[in-house]
Design an enzyme around this catalytic site. Structure first.
Site, PDB file in Angstrom:
ATOM      1  N   LYS A  22     -22.113 -31.882  12.414  1.00  0.00           N
ATOM      2  CA  LYS A  22     -22.535 -31.727  11.016  1.00  0.00           C
ATOM      3  C   LYS A  22     -21.398 -31.175  10.156  1.00  0.00           C
ATOM      4  O   LYS A  22     -21.102 -31.705   9.093  1.00  0.00           O
ATOM      5  CB  LYS A  22     -23.741 -30.773  10.942  1.00  0.00           C
ATOM      6  CG  LYS A  22     -24.026 -30.226   9.549  1.00  0.00           C
ATOM      7  CD  LYS A  22     -25.200 -29.279   9.528  1.00  0.00           C
ATOM      8  CE  LYS A  22     -24.895 -27.839   9.894  1.00  0.00           C
ATOM      9  NZ  LYS A  22     -24.338 -27.014   8.795  1.00  0.00           N
ATOM     10  N   ASN A  23     -20.766 -30.102  10.636  1.00  0.00           N
ATOM     11  CA  ASN A  23     -19.774 -29.420   9.797  1.00  0.00           C
ATOM     12  C   ASN A  23     -18.438 -30.158   9.727  1.00  0.00           C
ATOM     13  O   ASN A  23     -17.540 -29.738   8.991  1.00  0.00           O
ATOM     14  CB  ASN A  23     -19.575 -27.977  10.269  1.00  0.00           C
ATOM     15  CG  ASN A  23     -20.794 -27.123   9.946  1.00  0.00           C
ATOM     16  OD1 ASN A  23     -21.685 -27.554   9.204  1.00  0.00           O
ATOM     17  ND2 ASN A  23     -20.843 -25.915  10.500  1.00  0.00           N
ATOM     18  N   CYS A 116     -27.221 -16.034   0.612  1.00  0.00           N
ATOM     19  CA  CYS A 116     -28.007 -16.821   1.561  1.00  0.00           C
ATOM     20  C   CYS A 116     -28.474 -15.924   2.696  1.00  0.00           C
ATOM     21  O   CYS A 116     -28.113 -14.747   2.765  1.00  0.00           O
ATOM     22  CB  CYS A 116     -27.237 -18.044   2.031  1.00  0.00           C
ATOM     23  SG  CYS A 116     -26.316 -17.884   3.513  1.00  0.00           S
ATOM     24  N   ARG A 121     -21.648 -14.574   1.170  1.00  0.00           N
ATOM     25  CA  ARG A 121     -20.883 -15.819   1.214  1.00  0.00           C
ATOM     26  C   ARG A 121     -20.300 -16.244  -0.144  1.00  0.00           C
ATOM     27  O   ARG A 121     -20.647 -17.301  -0.699  1.00  0.00           O
ATOM     28  CB  ARG A 121     -21.726 -16.947   1.810  1.00  0.00           C
ATOM     29  CG  ARG A 121     -22.216 -16.630   3.201  1.00  0.00           C
ATOM     30  CD  ARG A 121     -23.001 -17.740   3.803  1.00  0.00           C
ATOM     31  NE  ARG A 121     -22.177 -18.844   4.232  1.00  0.00           N
ATOM     32  CZ  ARG A 121     -22.664 -19.973   4.752  1.00  0.00           C
ATOM     33  NH1 ARG A 121     -23.946 -20.127   4.879  1.00  0.00           N
ATOM     34  NH2 ARG A 121     -21.860 -20.930   5.136  1.00  0.00           N
ATOM     35  N   ASP A 304     -21.584 -19.255  14.843  1.00  0.00           N
ATOM     36  CA  ASP A 304     -22.714 -20.194  14.904  1.00  0.00           C
ATOM     37  C   ASP A 304     -23.359 -20.256  16.289  1.00  0.00           C
ATOM     38  O   ASP A 304     -24.363 -20.947  16.466  1.00  0.00           O
ATOM     39  CB  ASP A 304     -22.261 -21.603  14.480  1.00  0.00           C
ATOM     40  CG  ASP A 304     -21.959 -21.684  12.990  1.00  0.00           C
ATOM     41  OD1 ASP A 304     -22.342 -20.763  12.254  1.00  0.00           O
ATOM     42  OD2 ASP A 304     -21.331 -22.675  12.572  1.00  0.00           O
ATOM     43  N   ARG A 396     -32.008 -29.106   9.693  1.00  0.00           N
ATOM     44  CA  ARG A 396     -30.771 -29.213   8.918  1.00  0.00           C
ATOM     45  C   ARG A 396     -29.577 -29.503   9.821  1.00  0.00           C
ATOM     46  O   ARG A 396     -28.606 -30.106   9.388  1.00  0.00           O
ATOM     47  CB  ARG A 396     -30.492 -27.896   8.175  1.00  0.00           C
ATOM     48  CG  ARG A 396     -31.514 -27.577   7.120  1.00  0.00           C
ATOM     49  CD  ARG A 396     -31.117 -26.344   6.374  1.00  0.00           C
ATOM     50  NE  ARG A 396     -29.771 -26.490   5.822  1.00  0.00           N
ATOM     51  CZ  ARG A 396     -29.147 -25.575   5.109  1.00  0.00           C
ATOM     52  NH1 ARG A 396     -29.733 -24.437   4.858  1.00  0.00           N
ATOM     53  NH2 ARG A 396     -27.943 -25.786   4.645  1.00  0.00           N
TER      54      ARG A 396
END
Ligand code: EPU
Length: 417
Positions: A22-23, A116, A121, A304, A396
């Site tokens: 994803k990233n 968030c 952030r 993560d 997500r």
């Protein structure tokens, strides 16, 4: 809102295939703004964040189409230079359009992301870098408004390594006038993937993967025809899933090199992991031993994976210290794990996890993407039923996680509401 229900206590066994990262996919999709034509991107995961980003690019005037793992982006026309609040509030990565829009259109207006679930952030380092490159930036009514006829190469030193900050500036510098030097840049594999994608478009970039990146601007870039790297965090999540259930799993289509920090740490807990080409073979221990981790920028242990590793440590022999160095509020999963019987104390950025004999299934709430993944792996090992609420967070970033786990023998199902 969908829920995930898990009947725990079953060892994972079998084979699983890892999806694209994803990233890495998000910044590569953003890079298509820099070209004018048909961009083809392969191995893109089917995720909510990807379709949200595709819709944002469509809002900017681009054609967006995803079929299975392939994304097609038509970038001949850019008709808007604005990324509205509605997109940015649902996905912070929307800020990745700032650098390429400014480079392509000479102007970009991007809503400032709010706080968030995992921390404040800020994006000050993105802004400072673009200003160094000659952009005039104003902040009005919650929007960053940046203008520059043509950006100029500059030396930019990041106070701390920032992944999307490095990516934004790399994209902006690809079409700038002259050389840009990014110092203390992020070294993550996703940054390297973006550099490789930009290079395939005709950009001149050296040093990606180290903390000094040099970009010599060119006047135009070709459309993309590019394949995204495998997701190292999805890989790590399945490694932990196998480790925590004492399972025996083959993880295919991954890049073991990108997951080295995770693999080494899991080996220290007694997990048996071998790699061959793009496959990892993992066998979980009867009971893991407690190990400490400190999250760090790549090649350190990834933030993560902190929550998922903590799930494993709740059942370890001994006490583990887990230090979160990247985000100031990334322990939201602790309270949920406690509801399952975990013994965890948090002091500032350190969680002290004392291993317990067993976790008991409970209703829990997903608070962010990786926290929800950690509750899924905890639920796999827990005795009884775990019901995870707000699973839209997990959608997500994990492609069909419950289906992949079911193939591995997990008793897991999605409850639609
Ligand atoms: N930071 C600043 N100022 C900035 C930018 C960052 O102070 O201008 C700080 C952040 O607050 C944080 C640290 O620097 O404390 C590092 O943040 P970074 O900018 O590297 O994070 P990011 O680019 O916003 C990406 C991933 C995150 C991942 C982090 C860290 C994407 C789209 N997101 O975020 O992924 O946690 O790097 O590796 O690439 C996820 O996938 O669940 C996720 C949150």
């Amino acid at each position: 809102m969908d829920k995930i229900e898990i009947e725990g206590g079953k060892s994972l066994a079998g084979e699983v295939s890892i999806s694209g990262a994803k990233n890495a996919a998000l910044p590569v999709m953003a890079a298509s703004i820099l070209s004018s034509g048909e961009n083809l991107i392969y191995n893109v995961p089917r995720l909510r964040d990807i379709s949200t980003f595709g819709k944002l690019l469509a809002y900017l005037g681009m054609g967006y189409h995803q079929e299975n793992g392939e994304v097609i982006l038509q970038s001949a026309n850019i008709s808007s230079i604005e990324a509205p609040y509605d997109f940015v509030k649902t996905m912070r990565a929307s800020v990745l359009v700032l650098g390429p829009l400014l480079a392509r259109a000479g102007e970009a207006k991007v809503s400032l992301p709010g706080g968030c679930a995992i921390g404040a952030r800020p994006i000050n380092l993105h802004i400072i870098g673009l200003e160094k490159m000659g952009a005039k930036i104003t902040l009005t009514e919650g929007y960053i408004h940046a203008k520059a006829k043509r950006l100029k190469g500059a030396a930019v030193y990041f106070d701390m390594p920032t992944v999307t900050g490095t990516e934004n500036l790399m994209m902006a510098a690809a079409l700038a006038d002259g050389e840009t030097l990014l110092e203390n840049a992020a070294c993550e594999p996703e940054v390297v993937d973006l550099a490789d994608a930009l290079t395939s478009m005709g950009a001149n970039i050296r040093g990606a993967g180290t903390n000094i990146i040099r970009i010599n601007g060119v006047s135009n870039l070709r459309p993309l025809n590019y394949r995204i790297i495998p997701d190292r965090i999805e890989t790590g999540t399945f490694l932990v899933g196998a480790a925590i259930t004492g399972g025996d799993v083959k993880i295919n289509n991954c890049n073991p090199e990108h997951a080295e920090a995770i693999i080494n740490k899991l080996k220290e807990t007694g997990t048996n992991i071998t790699s061959e080409g793009d496959t990892l073979h993992v066998k979980g221990p009867d009971k893991p031993t407690a190990e400490d981790i400190k999250t760090m920028p790549y090649p350190g242990f990834p933030t993560d994976m902190q929550a998922q590793f903590m799930a494993l440590m709740t059942l370890a022999q001994g006490t583990s210290l887990i230090t979160e160095n990247i985000f100031e509020n990334r322990f939201m999963h602790v309270a949920e794990m406690r509801r399952m019987g975990a013994d965890i104390k948090v002091e500032g950025s350190i969680a002290k996890v004392k291993g317990v004999e067993l976790l008991k299934g409970a209703p829990v709430m997903a608070t962010d993407l990786r926290a929800s993944a950690s509750l899924v792996v905890a639920g796999l090992a827990a005795q009884g039923t775990t019901i995870i609420d707000r699973v839209y967070h997990i959608d997500r970033g994990y492609q069909r996680i419950e289906e992949k786990l079911k193939v591995l023998g997990a008793r897991i199902r999605r409850v639609k509401e």
